[in-house]
Design a protein around this motif. Structure first.
Motif, short mmCIF file in Angstrom:
data_model
loop_
_atom_site.label_atom_id
_atom_site.label_comp_id
_atom_site.label_asym_id
_atom_site.label_seq_id
_atom_site.Cartn_x
_atom_site.Cartn_y
_atom_site.Cartn_z
N LEU A 1 0.84 -1.19 0.00
CA LEU A 1 0.00 0.00 0.00
C LEU A 1 0.87 1.24 0.00
O LEU A 1 1.99 1.23 0.53
N THR A 2 0.37 2.31 -0.60
CA THR A 2 1.05 3.60 -0.48
C THR A 2 0.83 4.12 0.94
O THR A 2 -0.01 3.59 1.69
N GLN A 3 1.56 5.16 1.34
CA GLN A 3 1.42 5.69 2.69
C GLN A 3 -0.01 6.19 2.93
O GLN A 3 -0.59 5.95 4.00
N LYS A 4 -0.59 6.88 1.96
CA LYS A 4 -1.95 7.39 2.14
C LYS A 4 -2.97 6.27 2.19
O LYS A 4 -3.97 6.33 2.93
N GLU A 5 -2.75 5.22 1.40
CA GLU A 5 -3.66 4.07 1.46
C GLU A 5 -3.59 3.41 2.83
O GLU A 5 -4.61 3.01 3.38
N ASP B 1 -9.11 17.59 -3.05
CA ASP B 1 -10.56 17.65 -2.89
C ASP B 1 -11.13 16.27 -2.63
O ASP B 1 -10.41 15.28 -2.52
N ALA B 2 -12.45 16.20 -2.56
CA ALA B 2 -13.13 14.96 -2.19
C ALA B 2 -12.89 13.84 -3.20
O ALA B 2 -12.95 12.66 -2.85
N ASP C 1 -12.31 9.55 -2.91
CA ASP C 1 -12.98 8.51 -3.69
C ASP C 1 -11.98 7.62 -4.42
O ASP C 1 -12.14 6.40 -4.47
N THR C 2 -10.94 8.24 -4.98
CA THR C 2 -9.92 7.48 -5.71
C THR C 2 -9.18 6.51 -4.78
O THR C 2 -8.99 5.34 -5.11
#
Length: 227
Positions: A151-155, A187-188, A192-193
């Protein structure tokens, strides 16, 4: 946390299971000392709830075996209907970290679980578990069915946020704040992505017991799939 429950009474065992799950913990129940001993050697637990009176021994014997075999890193709380002082002393001397008299009060039980875990692991971030998923926050690792996931850090940060808020309705703004920060320029659609990618990578479609549900116009709910 993942908690082992040693309780021979099926009604009491089910009650403790429900209380533990209300605290966002996972658990496994055992009805005999022998089953408990086999279980803690085959699986990793973060804490144990141990009944004092058992069909094949008592809590003191189990605690002595536990401390000699597993060590002192596993916090243990004795739960029993007996509140005589000699029993309390015997439990603590055998290696219990705490003692609760039945019937266990829900909020008190969860508070004592948290306190015992905190004393055993000062300053250590928890390992989150839900079914086949396990997130080690300290080591920044997520595993599904025992397999490490890339996973990426944000994931990873998003996954932690979701597992810490199981069953709650989470707005996109809330996720943006918790994962990206209040001063972020994204943004939002970014939320979602990342949710879409995480849903695909972790198979959060119900096949592994958990699913990510989209709530139109608001955000998401991460929830368990029963049955």
């Amino acid at each position: 946390m993942h908690i082992a429950i040693l309780e021979d009474d099926p009604v009491q065992r089910e009650l403790l299971t429900l209380l533990v799950q209300q605290g966002r913990h996972t658990c496994k129940g055992f009805e005999t000392a022998a089953m408990f001993q086999a279980g803690v050697q085959a699986e990793t637990f973060d804490l144990a709830l141990i009944d004092w009176m058992l069909p094949d021994g008592n809590g003191g014997e189990v605690l002595q075996w536990l401390r000699k075999t597993v060590g002192w890193q596993l916090p243990c709380i004795v739960i029993t209907a007996r509140e005589e002082e000699p029993v309390t002393v015997a439990a603590l001397e055998a290696g219990a970290d705490d003692y609760i008299v039945k019937p266990a009060k829900p909020l008190e039980l969860l508070a004592r679980i948290t306190a015992a875990s905190r004393r055993a692991r000062p300053g250590q971030l928890p390992v989150l578990r839900a079914g086949e998923y396990e997130i080690d926050i300290t080591r920044q690792r997520l595993a599904m069915a025992g397999q490490p996931m890339e996973l990426t850090q944000k994931e990873f940060d998003l996954a932690v946020c979701l597992f810490q808020n199981m069953g709650k309705l989470l707005s996109r703004d809330f996720l943006l704040d918790k994962v990206w920060g209040v001063s972020t320029e994204v943004d939002a659609r970014t939320v979602d992505t990342h949710v879409s990618r995480l849903r695909r990578k972790l198979k959060l479609d119900g096949t592994h017991g958990w699913k990510m549900v989209s709530v139109y116009g608001f955000g998401y709910r991460f929830e368990r799939v029963d049955g």
